[in-house]
Design an enzyme around this catalytic site. Structure first.
Site, mmCIF file in Angstrom:
data_model
loop_
_atom_site.group_PDB
_atom_site.id
_atom_site.type_symbol
_atom_site.label_atom_id
_atom_site.label_comp_id
_atom_site.label_asym_id
_atom_site.label_seq_id
_atom_site.Cartn_x
_atom_site.Cartn_y
_atom_site.Cartn_z
ATOM 1 N N HIS A 1 58.618 -14.736 92.795
ATOM 2 C CA HIS A 1 57.718 -13.915 91.999
ATOM 3 C C HIS A 1 56.509 -13.445 92.792
ATOM 4 C CE1 HIS A 1 55.528 -17.727 91.900
ATOM 5 N NE2 HIS A 1 54.450 -17.028 91.623
HETATM 6 C C1 UD1 Z 1 49.906 -15.447 89.153
HETATM 7 C C2 UD1 Z 1 49.114 -15.950 90.355
HETATM 8 C C3 UD1 Z 1 50.065 -16.627 91.322
HETATM 9 C C4 UD1 Z 1 50.872 -17.693 90.644
HETATM 10 C C5 UD1 Z 1 51.558 -17.146 89.407
HETATM 11 C C6 UD1 Z 1 52.230 -18.260 88.652
HETATM 12 C C7 UD1 Z 1 47.156 -14.593 90.958
HETATM 13 C C8 UD1 Z 1 46.606 -13.643 91.948
HETATM 14 N N1 UD1 Z 1 48.473 -14.863 91.072
HETATM 15 O O1 UD1 Z 1 50.819 -14.479 89.631
HETATM 16 O O2 UD1 Z 1 49.320 -17.229 92.359
HETATM 17 O O3 UD1 Z 1 51.859 -18.155 91.541
HETATM 18 O O4 UD1 Z 1 50.578 -16.537 88.553
HETATM 19 O O5 UD1 Z 1 53.324 -17.829 87.928
HETATM 20 O O6 UD1 Z 1 46.447 -15.081 90.115
HETATM 21 N N2 UD1 Z 1 53.357 -10.707 83.093
HETATM 22 C C9 UD1 Z 1 54.004 -10.691 81.883
HETATM 23 N N3 UD1 Z 1 53.750 -11.718 81.015
HETATM 24 C C10 UD1 Z 1 52.910 -12.731 81.277
HETATM 25 C C11 UD1 Z 1 52.241 -12.739 82.515
HETATM 26 C C12 UD1 Z 1 52.486 -11.723 83.416
HETATM 27 O O7 UD1 Z 1 54.785 -9.799 81.586
HETATM 28 O O8 UD1 Z 1 52.743 -13.625 80.429
HETATM 29 C C13 UD1 Z 1 53.660 -9.633 84.067
HETATM 30 C C14 UD1 Z 1 52.702 -8.441 83.975
HETATM 31 O O9 UD1 Z 1 53.438 -7.297 84.220
HETATM 32 C C15 UD1 Z 1 51.735 -8.692 85.103
HETATM 33 C C16 UD1 Z 1 52.624 -9.401 86.139
HETATM 34 O O10 UD1 Z 1 53.539 -10.153 85.384
HETATM 35 O O11 UD1 Z 1 51.161 -7.528 85.592
HETATM 36 C C17 UD1 Z 1 51.857 -10.279 87.098
HETATM 37 O O12 UD1 Z 1 51.067 -11.247 86.386
HETATM 38 P P1 UD1 Z 1 49.744 -11.868 87.053
HETATM 39 O O13 UD1 Z 1 49.192 -12.910 86.184
HETATM 40 O O14 UD1 Z 1 48.844 -10.768 87.473
HETATM 41 O O15 UD1 Z 1 50.285 -12.478 88.381
HETATM 42 P P2 UD1 Z 1 51.503 -13.462 88.646
HETATM 43 O O16 UD1 Z 1 52.517 -12.749 89.454
HETATM 44 O O17 UD1 Z 1 51.931 -14.098 87.378
HETATM 45 N N1 UDP Z 2 58.446 -23.496 86.131
HETATM 46 C C1 UDP Z 2 58.950 -23.610 84.831
HETATM 47 N N2 UDP Z 2 59.856 -22.693 84.402
HETATM 48 C C2 UDP Z 2 60.315 -21.675 85.189
HETATM 49 C C3 UDP Z 2 59.798 -21.574 86.510
HETATM 50 C C4 UDP Z 2 58.855 -22.485 86.946
HETATM 51 O O1 UDP Z 2 58.583 -24.526 84.097
HETATM 52 O O2 UDP Z 2 61.136 -20.880 84.736
HETATM 53 C C5 UDP Z 2 57.429 -24.458 86.596
HETATM 54 C C6 UDP Z 2 57.794 -25.214 87.842
HETATM 55 O O3 UDP Z 2 58.474 -26.399 87.516
HETATM 56 C C7 UDP Z 2 56.448 -25.467 88.500
HETATM 57 C C8 UDP Z 2 55.609 -24.283 88.066
HETATM 58 O O4 UDP Z 2 56.279 -23.719 86.938
HETATM 59 O O5 UDP Z 2 55.830 -26.649 88.016
HETATM 60 C C9 UDP Z 2 55.515 -23.301 89.183
HETATM 61 O O6 UDP Z 2 54.975 -22.111 88.708
HETATM 62 P P1 UDP Z 2 55.077 -20.745 89.500
HETATM 63 O O7 UDP Z 2 56.227 -20.769 90.418
HETATM 64 O O8 UDP Z 2 55.011 -19.677 88.478
HETATM 65 O O9 UDP Z 2 53.687 -20.686 90.276
HETATM 66 P P2 UDP Z 2 53.161 -21.228 91.689
HETATM 67 O O10 UDP Z 2 53.397 -22.682 91.761
HETATM 68 O O11 UDP Z 2 53.859 -20.450 92.747
HETATM 69 O O12 UDP Z 2 51.719 -20.869 91.655
#
Ligand code: UD1
Ligand code: UDP
Length: 372
Positions: free
Chosen positions: A204
């Site tokens: 992601h």
């Molecule tokens: C964010 C964090 C990343 C973390 C990840 C965990 C930052 C800069 N990045 O990335 O470090 O690894 O969370 O998963 O803070 N969206 C939805 N529904 C949601 C949330 C997001 O549809 O509930 C979609 C939206 O299109 C949004 C995109 O995902 O623009 C990205 O979401 P965002 O929270 O900006 O960043 P993540 O990729 O989730």
């Molecule tokens: N995770 C989850 N369901 C999913 C994918 C990830 O519960 O479908 C959990 C995973 O076990 C871990 C955390 O989410 O504890 C990791 O989140 P993510 O990969 O979104 O973020 P990052 O750790 O890269 O910031």
């Protein structure tokens, strides 16, 4: 003592749950502030429910946006709550925009910040997370480093006061939930999977999925794997695959795509996977905790301990490299066992308790304040 816990994304809920529990065990009720950076049911509420966390005090509904929009709106909304509630400390975890917003809003109100998972560095400043980590660490008063290596990173930047190596709260979360997951989750049956006969994939990260050519490489890798692939897909990735017209390429008999899963189902899938392939930070950690070989779809990692311990290999988006290691893991039993038995470098599962004890002690000694 009134701590505020500021969080907003999936990994923060999971990794802060042991800290919240730790406070409740000491009869301290933390103020829970959810920025709403993640808002879909399966990216947020499902974790609050499964981990049986108390009601959130403030839902800030920040939502998605550009880096500055998301961080700025979160700061404005967090500041309002903090001015009203005046907590003794703000606790943030990790490296998201929520963390940066929480840390900056707090320190400028002279509310000390405690940063959980401090000191991680990928040394790649093109990642938004790297900027967030560095700034959050420098805005913090108390730094909870997961490992000695993280502590050294802080030292190199001149941060030496109030640094505590406590382990990573992800170990607490895994230990507290994996047995429950094993008992309760029916995900293997639901997806028609057999233990150790599939590769679990997640990707992601912005640098992998926001650019067409990178995403094409990822799709090419996934469609070349010689085993069943299970991919619980992050909404960012789904959106980009649709936008770039690549989603149909993943319509293959051996590829199972699901919505993001709850923690119990996901833990069960991790534990029973033959190989984990990911660009997630938390999943690199969980793989080594659960003893599953991990191939990381990145060129660097802020979790180098997993690589040094032998449980994780950086494969980037290099198809040849990925296929080389997948084949080796499937065919070379000794190699597989070596990776699977790598020692977890993230502590004993008591990080949450330690964090709570240290904060209570600092408060009792009058040392929980912004330095002048
Ligand atoms: C964010 C964090 C990343 C973390 C990840 C965990 C930052 C800069 N990045 O990335 O470090 O690894 O969370 O998963 O803070 N969206 C939805 N529904 C949601 C949330 C997001 O549809 O509930 C979609 C939206 O299109 C949004 C995109 O995902 O623009 C990205 O979401 P965002 O929270 O900006 O960043 P993540 O990729 O989730
Ligand atoms: N995770 C989850 N369901 C999913 C994918 C990830 O519960 O479908 C959990 C995973 O076990 C871990 C955390 O989410 O504890 C990791 O989140 P993510 O990969 O979104 O973020 P990052 O750790 O890269 O910031």
């Amino acid at each position: 003592m009134r701590p505020a816990i500021i969080f907003g994304t999936r990994p923060e809920i999971i990794k802060l749950s042991p800290v919240i529990r730790g406070f409740l065990e000491k009869n301290v009720e933390p103020l829970l502030i959810h920025t709403g950076q993640h808002y879909d049911y399966e990216m947020s509420k499902i974790f609050l429910e499964e981990l049986e966390l108390p009601e959130i005090d403030y839902h800030l509904e920040v939502g998605s946006g550009t880096q500055a929009e998301q961080t700025g709106i979160a700061m404005i909304k967090i500041e309002k709550v903090l001015m009203e509630e005046k907590p003794d400390v703000s606790i943030v975890q990790g490296d998201t925009n929520t963390v940066l917003a929480g840390a900056l809003a707090s320190v400028k109100l002279l509310i000390p910040v405690a940063h959980v998972e401090a000191g991680l560095r990928s040394f790649d400043r093109t990642m938004p997370e790297e900027i967030n980590r560095i700034l959050a660490d420098h805005a913090s008063e108390v730094l909870f480093a997961p490992t000695e290596e993280a502590k050294k990173n802080l030292e190199k930047e001149g941060i030496v006061e109030n640094v505590y190596v406590v382990g990573n709260t992800i170990v607490d979360a895994v230990l507290q939930n994996s047995e429950i997951a094993e008992r309760k989750s029916k995900i293997l049956k639901e997806l028609g999977l057999k233990e150790k006969e599939y590769i679990l994939v997640t990707a992601h990260r912005k640098e992998n999925v926001d650019y067409r050519e990178k995403l094409e490489k990822l799709v090419d890798i996934l469609t070349s794997l010689p085993l069943t692939v299970v991919y619980p897909m992050h909404p960012r990735t789904k959106k980009r695959l649709e936008e770039f017209g690549l989603i149909n390429k993943l319509n293959k008999e051996n590829i199972i795509i699901t919505k993001p899963l709850g923690y119990l189902d996901f833990l069960k899938l991790e534990k029973n996977a033959k190989i984990i392939m990911t660009d997630s930070g938390g999943i690199q950690e969980e793989a080594i905790i659960l003893g599953v070989p991990c191939l990381t779809l990145r060129y660097n990692t802020e979790r180098p301990e997993t690589v040094k311990a032998g449980g994780n290999i950086l494969v980037g988006l290099e198809k040849e490299r990925v296929l080389y290691y997948v084949t080796k893991l499937l065919e070379d039993e000794e190699f597989y066992e070596k990776m699977a038995s790598a020692k977890n470098p993230f502590g004993d599962g008591n990080a949450g308790k330690r964090i709570v004890e240290i904060l209570l002690e600092l408060k009792a000694k009058g040392k929980l304040k912004v330095r002048s």
